[in-house]
Design a protein around this motif. Structure first.
Motif, PDB file in Angstrom:
ATOM      1  N   GLY A  64     -56.406 -26.852 -27.342  1.00 54.28           N
ATOM      2  CA  GLY A  64     -55.366 -27.286 -27.955  1.00 54.28           C
ATOM      3  C   GLY A  64     -55.164 -27.040 -29.467  1.00 54.28           C
ATOM      4  N   THR A  65     -56.157 -27.349 -30.193  1.00 52.81           N
ATOM      5  CA  THR A  65     -56.381 -27.351 -31.582  1.00 52.81           C
ATOM      6  C   THR A  65     -56.668 -25.789 -31.957  1.00 52.81           C
ATOM      7  N   LEU A  66     -57.164 -25.118 -31.307  1.00 51.04           N
ATOM      8  CA  LEU A  66     -57.295 -23.708 -31.576  1.00 51.04           C
ATOM      9  C   LEU A  66     -56.258 -22.982 -31.282  1.00 51.04           C
ATOM     10  N   VAL A  67     -55.270 -23.304 -30.456  1.00 57.53           N
ATOM     11  CA  VAL A  67     -53.851 -22.643 -30.181  1.00 57.53           C
ATOM     12  C   VAL A  67     -53.020 -22.906 -31.369  1.00 57.53           C
ATOM     13  N   ARG A  68     -52.942 -24.318 -31.829  1.00 51.46           N
ATOM     14  CA  ARG A  68     -52.338 -24.855 -32.788  1.00 51.46           C
ATOM     15  C   ARG A  68     -52.558 -24.256 -34.241  1.00 51.46           C
ATOM     16  N   PHE A  69     -53.851 -24.245 -34.383  1.00 51.54           N
ATOM     17  CA  PHE A  69     -54.230 -23.403 -35.688  1.00 51.54           C
ATOM     18  C   PHE A  69     -54.097 -21.931 -35.753  1.00 51.54           C
ATOM     19  N   PHE A  70     -54.261 -21.407 -34.559  1.00 54.98           N
ATOM     20  CA  PHE A  70     -53.818 -19.873 -34.491  1.00 54.98           C
ATOM     21  C   PHE A  70     -52.480 -19.594 -34.931  1.00 54.98           C
ATOM     22  N   VAL A  71     -51.435 -20.395 -34.588  1.00 56.02           N
ATOM     23  CA  VAL A  71     -50.126 -20.532 -34.711  1.00 56.02           C
ATOM     24  C   VAL A  71     -50.162 -20.692 -36.353  1.00 56.02           C
ATOM     25  N   PHE A  72     -50.683 -21.532 -36.870  1.00 54.70           N
ATOM     26  CA  PHE A  72     -50.428 -21.767 -38.261  1.00 54.70           C
ATOM     27  C   PHE A  72     -51.109 -20.857 -39.297  1.00 54.70           C
ATOM     28  N   GLU A  73     -52.192 -20.246 -38.655  1.00 56.43           N
ATOM     29  CA  GLU A  73     -52.853 -19.022 -39.612  1.00 56.43           C
ATOM     30  C   GLU A  73     -52.124 -17.681 -39.479  1.00 56.43           C
ATOM     31  N   SER A  74     -51.390 -17.548 -38.162  1.00 56.66           N
ATOM     32  CA  SER A  74     -50.775 -16.236 -38.031  1.00 56.66           C
ATOM     33  C   SER A  74     -49.172 -16.232 -38.573  1.00 56.66           C
ATOM     34  N   SER A  75     -48.618 -17.591 -38.620  1.00 53.65           N
ATOM     35  CA  SER A  75     -47.129 -17.540 -39.021  1.00 53.65           C
ATOM     36  C   SER A  75     -46.886 -18.478 -40.375  1.00 53.65           C
ATOM     37  N   GLY A  76     -47.964 -19.293 -40.478  1.00 51.34           N
ATOM     38  CA  GLY A  76     -47.606 -20.478 -41.471  1.00 51.34           C
ATOM     39  C   GLY A  76     -47.092 -21.551 -41.095  1.00 51.34           C
ATOM     40  N   ARG A  77     -46.650 -21.659 -39.972  1.00 54.76           N
ATOM     41  CA  ARG A  77     -45.948 -22.822 -39.372  1.00 54.76           C
ATOM     42  C   ARG A  77     -46.917 -23.785 -38.861  1.00 54.76           C
TER      43      ARG A  77
END
Length: 157
Positions: free
Chosen positions: A91-104
């Motif tokens: 769950g943390t990895l998926v969330r951080f992926f979104v943050f790193e790829s989109s800044g959200r």
């Protein structure tokens, strides 16, 4: 010593004290002006070089997260991670992926926040991880959950 009428005349001070007081007030005003000027000044960043291949960078980021998902799955298979801890990491990895790829800032969003922010694929993945993360007894199918994480990373644009 009292004056003629019993009053003491005002004491006279050396003119240096007047100039020193005015100088301190000028220094304080100059400090505030400097702070105001410094904060209003545009800090120029060096011009960034245009990205030659955005797809290459996105691919590298996806590969990084694929590797991290593989590491979580490997640690779970070796018994280094419990099913609950592995689901929490996914769950943390998926969330951080979104943050790193989109800044959200998905890493700090609740499930409801993810849905309201139209991050439905991430919200669906996190929602599927919740039972394994918060159940009283460890449960969950980690290979399936890792596949969901890979799907979120792979389909993210």
């Amino acid at each position: 010593m009292p004056g003629i009428d019993g009053y003491t005349p005002p004491a006279s001070y050396a003119p240096i004290w007047t100039f020193l007081g005015i100088g301190i007030l000028v220094l304080i005003a100059a400090w505030y002006l400097f702070i105001w000027w410094w904060s209003r000044r545009k800090h120029r960043m060096p011009p960034s070089t245009p990205t030659q291949n955005v797809l290459l960078e996105a691919g590298l980021l996806k590969n990084k997260y694929y590797d991290l998902i593989d590491e979580v799955e490997q640690s779970w298979r070796q018994g280094d991670l419990s099913t609950r801890a592995a689901h929490q990491k996914l769950g943390t990895l998926v969330r951080f992926f979104v943050f790193e790829s989109s800044g959200r800032k998905a890493q700090v969003m609740t499930l409801e926040d993810l849905n309201q922010a139209n991050l439905h694929s991430v919200a669906d993945a996190v929602e599927q991880y919740y039972p394994a993360e918060f159940a009283a007894v460890e449960q969950g199918d980690l290979p399936s959950s890792a596949g969901i994480a890979r799907e979120v990373v792979g389909t993210w644009n």
